[in-house]
Design a protein around this motif. Structure first.
Motif, PDB file in Angstrom:
ATOM      1  N   SER A 165       0.830  -1.203   0.000  1.00  0.00           N
ATOM      2  CA  SER A 165       0.000   0.000   0.000  1.00  0.00           C
ATOM      3  C   SER A 165       0.863   1.252   0.000  1.00  0.00           C
ATOM      4  CB  SER A 165      -0.892   0.030   1.243  1.00  0.00           C
ATOM      5  OG  SER A 165      -1.750  -1.078   1.298  1.00  0.00           O
ATOM      6  N   TRP A 224      -4.820   6.697   3.759  1.00  0.00           N
ATOM      7  CA  TRP A 224      -4.584   5.624   2.787  1.00  0.00           C
ATOM      8  C   TRP A 224      -4.807   6.146   1.382  1.00  0.00           C
ATOM      9  CZ3 TRP A 224      -8.439   3.715  -0.497  1.00  0.00           C
ATOM     10  CH2 TRP A 224      -8.062   2.624  -1.284  1.00  0.00           C
ATOM     11  N   ASP A 253      -3.912   0.469  -2.715  1.00  0.00           N
ATOM     12  CA  ASP A 253      -3.479  -0.899  -2.445  1.00  0.00           C
ATOM     13  C   ASP A 253      -3.196  -1.616  -3.752  1.00  0.00           C
ATOM     14  OD1 ASP A 253      -5.993  -1.565   0.113  1.00  0.00           O
ATOM     15  OD2 ASP A 253      -3.966  -0.747   0.313  1.00  0.00           O
ATOM     16  N   THR A 263      -6.068  -3.628  -7.879  1.00  0.00           N
ATOM     17  CA  THR A 263      -5.664  -2.382  -7.228  1.00  0.00           C
ATOM     18  C   THR A 263      -6.908  -1.645  -6.717  1.00  0.00           C
ATOM     19  OG1 THR A 263      -5.769  -1.156  -9.313  1.00  0.00           O
ATOM     20  CG2 THR A 263      -3.631  -2.091  -8.701  1.00  0.00           C
ATOM     21  N   ASN A 285       1.312  -4.944   3.764  1.00  0.00           N
ATOM     22  CA  ASN A 285       0.050  -5.357   4.357  1.00  0.00           C
ATOM     23  C   ASN A 285       0.228  -6.570   5.260  1.00  0.00           C
ATOM     24  OD1 ASN A 285      -2.770  -4.370   2.450  1.00  0.00           O
ATOM     25  ND2 ASN A 285      -0.728  -3.523   2.235  1.00  0.00           N
ATOM     26  N   MET A 324      -5.134  -7.708   1.161  1.00  0.00           N
ATOM     27  CA  MET A 324      -5.282  -6.322   0.739  1.00  0.00           C
ATOM     28  C   MET A 324      -6.637  -5.784   1.179  1.00  0.00           C
ATOM     29  SD  MET A 324      -5.131  -4.936  -3.179  1.00  0.00           S
ATOM     30  CE  MET A 324      -6.835  -5.063  -3.615  1.00  0.00           C
ATOM     31  N   TYR A 370      -1.093  -2.905   8.562  1.00  0.00           N
ATOM     32  CA  TYR A 370       0.268  -2.894   8.029  1.00  0.00           C
ATOM     33  C   TYR A 370       1.257  -3.308   9.122  1.00  0.00           C
ATOM     34  CZ  TYR A 370      -2.486   0.188   5.101  1.00  0.00           C
ATOM     35  OH  TYR A 370      -3.492   0.727   4.334  1.00  0.00           O
TER      36      TYR A 370
END
Length: 121
Positions: free
Chosen positions: A35, A47, A50, A58, A99, A103, A108
């Motif tokens: 990410s 964020w 990903d 994605t 990650n 995902m 994390y």
């Protein structure tokens, strides 16, 4: 030792482009979703995007979708973020993160130190 090292940040004018890289080492890069997360001055972590282990899937924050592209090279053990049409509000420190698990969970276990992106005229 797991290491994530970001590079490619800098000063860019509004409307410009940058490509960030995140060099991974110390683990089997292709076995983990990755990410990009950013932190603007005075704000919390946000964020951005990903990518799954193979790169076939994605996801993006709505405000960067169609401007940013995440990708990965599992041979070079490198994660990328191609950023275009940059806006003032994209100014932030950009981090890559490994990650923990699948995902999309926002969990994390390792982070890089970040690279500064400044969008200014």
């Amino acid at each position: 030792e797991v290491q994530l090292v970001e590079s490619g940040g800098g000063l860019v004018q509004p409307g410009g482009s940058l490509r960030l890289s995140c060099a991974a080492s110390g683990f089997t890069f292709g076995g983990y979703a990755m990410s990009w997360v950013r932190q603007a001055p005075g704000k919390g972590l946000e964020w951005i995007s990903d990518i799954n282990t193979s790169g076939s899937s994605t996801s993006y924050l709505y405000s960067v979708k169609d401007r940013f592209t995440i990708s990965r090279d599992n041979v070079k053990n490198t994660l990328y973020l191609q950023m275009s049409s940059l806006k003032l509000e994209d100014t932030a420190v950009y981090y890559c993160a490994r990650n923990w698990g699948i995902m999309g969970k926002g969990e994390y276990d390792y982070w890089g130190r970040g690279t500064q992106v400044t969008v200014s005229s």
